[in-house]
Structure formats: C-alpha cells, structure tokens
Design a protein around this motif. Structure first.
Motif, short mmCIF file in Angstrom:
data_model
loop_
_atom_site.label_atom_id
_atom_site.label_comp_id
_atom_site.label_asym_id
_atom_site.label_seq_id
_atom_site.Cartn_x
_atom_site.Cartn_y
_atom_site.Cartn_z
N ARG A 186 53.11 30.99 32.89
CA ARG A 186 53.61 32.05 31.99
C ARG A 186 53.42 33.38 32.70
O ARG A 186 52.39 33.62 33.34
N GLY A 212 40.85 32.91 37.03
CA GLY A 212 41.53 32.37 35.86
C GLY A 212 42.90 32.96 35.61
O GLY A 212 43.55 32.65 34.61
N GLY A 214 45.50 32.45 37.43
CA GLY A 214 46.56 31.50 37.81
C GLY A 214 46.91 31.50 39.29
O GLY A 214 47.94 30.97 39.69
N LYS A 215 46.04 32.07 40.15
CA LYS A 215 46.36 32.14 41.58
C LYS A 215 46.50 30.74 42.18
O LYS A 215 47.46 30.44 42.89
N THR A 216 45.49 29.90 41.90
CA THR A 216 45.54 28.54 42.45
C THR A 216 46.74 27.79 41.88
O THR A 216 47.47 27.11 42.60
N MET A 217 46.93 27.98 40.59
CA MET A 217 48.05 27.32 39.92
C MET A 217 49.39 27.71 40.56
O MET A 217 50.25 26.86 40.82
#
Ligand SMILES: Nc1ncnc2c1ncn2[C@@H]1O[C@H](COP(=O)(O)OP(=O)(O)O)[C@@H](O)[C@H]1O
Ligand SMILES: [Mg+2]
Length: 489
Positions: A186, A212, A214-217
């Motif tokens: 998102r 948290g 979302g960098k890795t994501m």
C-alpha cells in the motif's frame, strides 16, 4: 576455464621417430604432467597401442595457462590420431571434456556447462563428456552431446559408431512462478517508481526509512517485475550457477533473473569472489544480470561494502593471484535498504528518536561517499499510516509494471546496451539534451557540487525514465525526475 567463461584449447599431436617419450607443451601447469601417465595407462588398458617414437602434444593457444585433468580425453584421442589409429579429421570435429581413469573409464570435470557453451559459440558442433555429466551438457541447445563411460566408447563415437551415446536435448522443467506481488504494497509510490526504473535500466537503489515501513517487502518484490532473460543470458547465468555448485543434482536452465540477498555477516570473499587456489565467483557474480539485495546495508562491515565499488563501477570483478588473474561478470543492480538512524525514528517521528546527532552521523558514515555516489536512486520511504494500510486499495499489480519494464528494455536492446552500461560516446549519443535540460542540469550540478560520476548516472537514469515513457529523446521532465531521485536521499 577462464573465470566463468570456457575457452577453446586445440590439442595438437605429432609423432616423430626416436626414443619413446611423451612431452606436453603449450603452458601446461604441473597437474597436466600427470596426464601423461594417466593417458598411457588408459590407452593400454582400453586395448590401444601407444604410438611409438617421440610424441609431442601442443595445447594452443600457448599463451594461456592450462590446468587440471580435463584434457586427458582430448590428449588420448589426439595421440591415436597422430599415428593414424583413428582419422585425424574425425577427431578434430569433437570437443572432448573428460578426465581418464587408469582403466580407461571417463571421469567428470568441473565447468562442463560453460565449456559446452563456449564450444557452441565457437561454432563447434559435437561434444564428448563423461556419462555422469550428460544432463549438464545437454542444457546447451544446438550442439550434439555424446555421454560415454569409457575411452573405448569415446573412440566409437569419433569413428561414427556412437549413435547410442548421443543424448537427446532435455527441455528442463519450468521454474515455479513467484508469488510476491507489488499489489500487496500500500502507498510507497516513490519507492515503487524507483524500483521500476531500476528494473527497466539496471540501476541501483537505496531505500531509507524507519523499521516496518515496508523496505524489505518492496525489495523482495523486485523479481516479479524484472524482464525475462534472453536464451543467451539464461545460459550465462546457468553457467555461473554450475561453477558455484548451485544447480543441484538435477541441472536445469535458470530462467528467472538472479535475486541474491546475502546476510550482513557475509565475508568479502563470499561477496566478491576469491579463494586460495582457483578463485570462485562471489555473490556479485551470482547476482549478475539480476539483483543484489543488501538489506540493512549499514549492518555490513565497512570493509565488505568498500569492495563493492569496483564491480558497481565496472560491471566486472577482477581477482589477481600469483598464478594469474581472473575476471568474473558482475552486472547486477544493487538494491539496498537502511534505517535513517540506529533507532530508526529519525525523520519519520523525529521527536521519538533516541539517537544523538553524532551517533546518526557515524551510522550514516558506514556508507562511504564513493559508495553512495554509485547509487543512482535514493528514496526516503515513510511509514504508511495504519488507516491507509487497512483501507487503501491494492497497488498496481506486478504484471502491469513488468509490461512497462519489458517495453523499456526492448528499446534499450534496439540501441545495443542496457542504460546502466551506457558509457562515453554512446551515452552522449543516446542522451542528447535540449537547451532547457542543459540549463537545469547546470544549475543543479553547480548548486549541489555533483561529481562527474553523479552527472553520468543522472543521464543514464533519465534515459531509462524516457524509455519507460516510450520517448526517443530525453526531455527536461525525465531529467528532473532523475535529479529528484538523486537528491532525495
Ligand atoms: N506499505 C505497506 N503496505 C503493506 N504492508 C506493509 C507496508 N509496510 C509494511 N507492511 C507490513 O509490515 C511488514 C514489515 O515490513 P518490512 O518490509 O519488513 O519493513 P522494513 O523492512 O522497512 O522494516 C510487512 O511484511 C508487511 O506485512
Ligand atoms: Mg527490513
């Protein structure tokens, strides 16, 4: 083998009158002298006569060092041709890649796949390998592979009686589709845009943001938008995997671009390649033609990161040893992530940040200026507020992004080079700027005191942005976006 590339060596043989002897010339290393004894024993035990007189074996080209037992079979066949036990023209049509056992059996040698690729590229059409390596050799399209168990069988093949040893090509099962999709992410529009640009042009990205966010994501979704590999790229990647022992027991052609994500405790050698004797490829080579993802890049030791500078600049790793120097391909796109400070709160909720300025300074300094300079796209990633995470509509699916990436790559292929590799005259030719763009660039360059390297990197990224927009010329807006990504870090 030279690095990860096979090199064709021509084995010439000559028999002259005189006291029986066998000499190998053409820059053989010591391991090759053992070949003489193996070949002698194998010929005898397979029921063939060693040609009489003084035998000379020459390995051409003579300026390249030769090593290892992989020449045994070729030498044995050459000696039989030297006194006419088998016709020389027949032997000369084959590439022979195997070690001999004393009883005449054939043993496997490392690197059969890259050597078979080299054979094909040199226009040779028939390869003999040990039976154990049939699967690996037959991954190469367009050559005949004969997988045989013994010297006697290899001779049958050379004489034209080896039809039963000929191996049919295998299709090699397809790899599973990856499930991770950008639709799951998102918000994070700028980060997604940067990754799309990186996938399209082969550029490097640094994502900076709090834990948290979302960098890795985001980074893990890169494979879902990378363009498919051409058959030649697939073969090159498969060859590297074969040398690194990553193909496993059922060799198959690697069709998805590499995505390598080494842990931050990785050693320098494991990252860029090396090792005591014959150097082995490192992660940068395994990631070549794909992505190297360094998650939490500030956790890597500074020394480890500094060795990335040469491959990032040249697309190649060079390893020097007393015995010679090796080069490995390293054309990867670097995706890195990091927190803005050790506690991670700087910028986002600065009031909550527990780090003092000196600590933050030290933390950021783990990435040296020269390394940062080689990263084309810098993105600040902010945390997405909870209500947005819960309610926002799914993002654009990876398939749609990938379509644009594929089209942008097709434009680059037509010009002859991936944008990330554009240099010198080609760069100037394909990024011809109008007056407005030049003025913008001049202002930014002087205000930000940018290096010549930054300048070139901005031009390459602008070229990719124009390609994504399906424009032949780079306009001011494309350049402006490239500049914003350069500066926002
Ligand atoms: N923008 C986002 N959209 C959807 N989920 C997110 C987003 N950001 C974070 N998440 C959720 O939070 C988890 C942790 O994110 P992660 O990628 O590990 O963050 P980081 O690497 O920045 O610390 C993800 O697995 C995902 O479930
Ligand atoms: Mg993470």
């Amino acid at each position: 083998m030279n690095g990860v590339e096979g090199l064709i060596v021509r084995v010439e043989t000559h028999a002259a009158a005189g006291t029986p002897s066998l000499t190998i010339i053409g820059l053989p290393d010591r391991s090759l002298h053992e070949s003489r004894d193996r070949v002698r024993a194998a010929l005898a035990n397979a029921g063939f006569a060693m040609p009489p007189g003084r035998l000379l074996v020459n390995l051409a080209p003579a300026h390249v060092r030769k090593e290892g037992p992989g020449f045994d079979l070729a030498i044995a066949l050459g000696l039989l041709a030297a006194d006419g036990q088998v016709p020389a023209e027949a032997v000369g049509r084959f590439v022979a890649l195997a070690e001999l056992a004393l009883d005449g059996d054939l043993r496997p040698v490392p690197g059969v796949l890259p050597m078979a690729i080299a054979a094909k590229r040199a226009g040779l059409r028939a390869v003999i390998v040990a039976a154990a390596q049939r699967d690996e050799a037959t991954l190469v399209d367009g050559i005949d592979v004969y997988a045989v168990g013994s010297l006697a069988d290899a001779i049958a093949v050379v004489l034209g009686n080896g039809g039963k040893f000929r191996v049919g090509r295998r299709s090699g099962g397809d790899e599973p589709e990856r499930a991770d999709d950008f639709a799951d992410v998102r918000g994070q529009v700028p980060a997604k845009r940067a990754l799309e640009i990186a996938a399209a042009g082969g550029h490097n990205v640094l994502l900076v943001g709090p834990p948290g966010c979302g960098k890795t994501m985001l980074a893990q979704r890169m494979p879902s938008i990378l363009p498919p590999m051409t058959p030649d790229e697939s073969l090159d990647v498969t060859a590297v995997y074969s040398i690194a022992g990553l193909l496993g027991t059922a060799p198959r052609i690697v069709r998805t671009r590499p995505f390598r994500a080494p842990h931050h405790t990785i050693s320098r050698i494991a990252l860029v390649g090396g090792g005591a004797l014959q150097p082995r490829p490192g992660e940068v080579t395994l990631a070549s033609r794909g992505v190297l993802f360094l998650d939490e890049i500030a956790e890597f030791s500074r020394g480890t990161l500094e060795v990335l500078r040469q491959p990032l600049e040249d697309g190649i790793v060079t390893i020097s040893r007393a015995a010679g120097s090796w080069s490995f391909p390293a054309q990867f796109s670097l995706i890195a992530s990091m927190n803005p400070c050790p506690c991670g709160m700087r910028g986002d909720r600065s009031a909550d940040c527990r780090c003092d300025d000196a600590t933050v300074e030290r933390y950021r300094a783990r990435l040296s200026g020269p390394l940062l300079d080689r990263i084309d796209l810098h993105v600040s990633v902010a945390r997405v507020p909870f209500d947005q995470l819960a309610r926002a509509a799914p993002g654009e699916p990876s398939a749609a992004i990938r379509d644009r990436v594929v089209r942008a790559r097709a434009r680059q292929r037509a010009r002859g080079s991936l944008n990330a590799h554009l240099r010198g005259a080609a760069l100037r030719e394909h990024v011809a700027l109008d007056a407005a763009s030049l003025a913008l660039l001049e202002t930014v360059m002087s205000r930000e005191r940018m290096s010549a390297r930054s300048f070139e990197r901005i031009l390459r990224v602008a070229r990719t942005i124009a390609d994504l927009a399906e424009r032949d010329t780079v306009a001011r807006e494309h350049l402006a976006e490239a500049i914003v990504f350069r500066r926002s870090g």
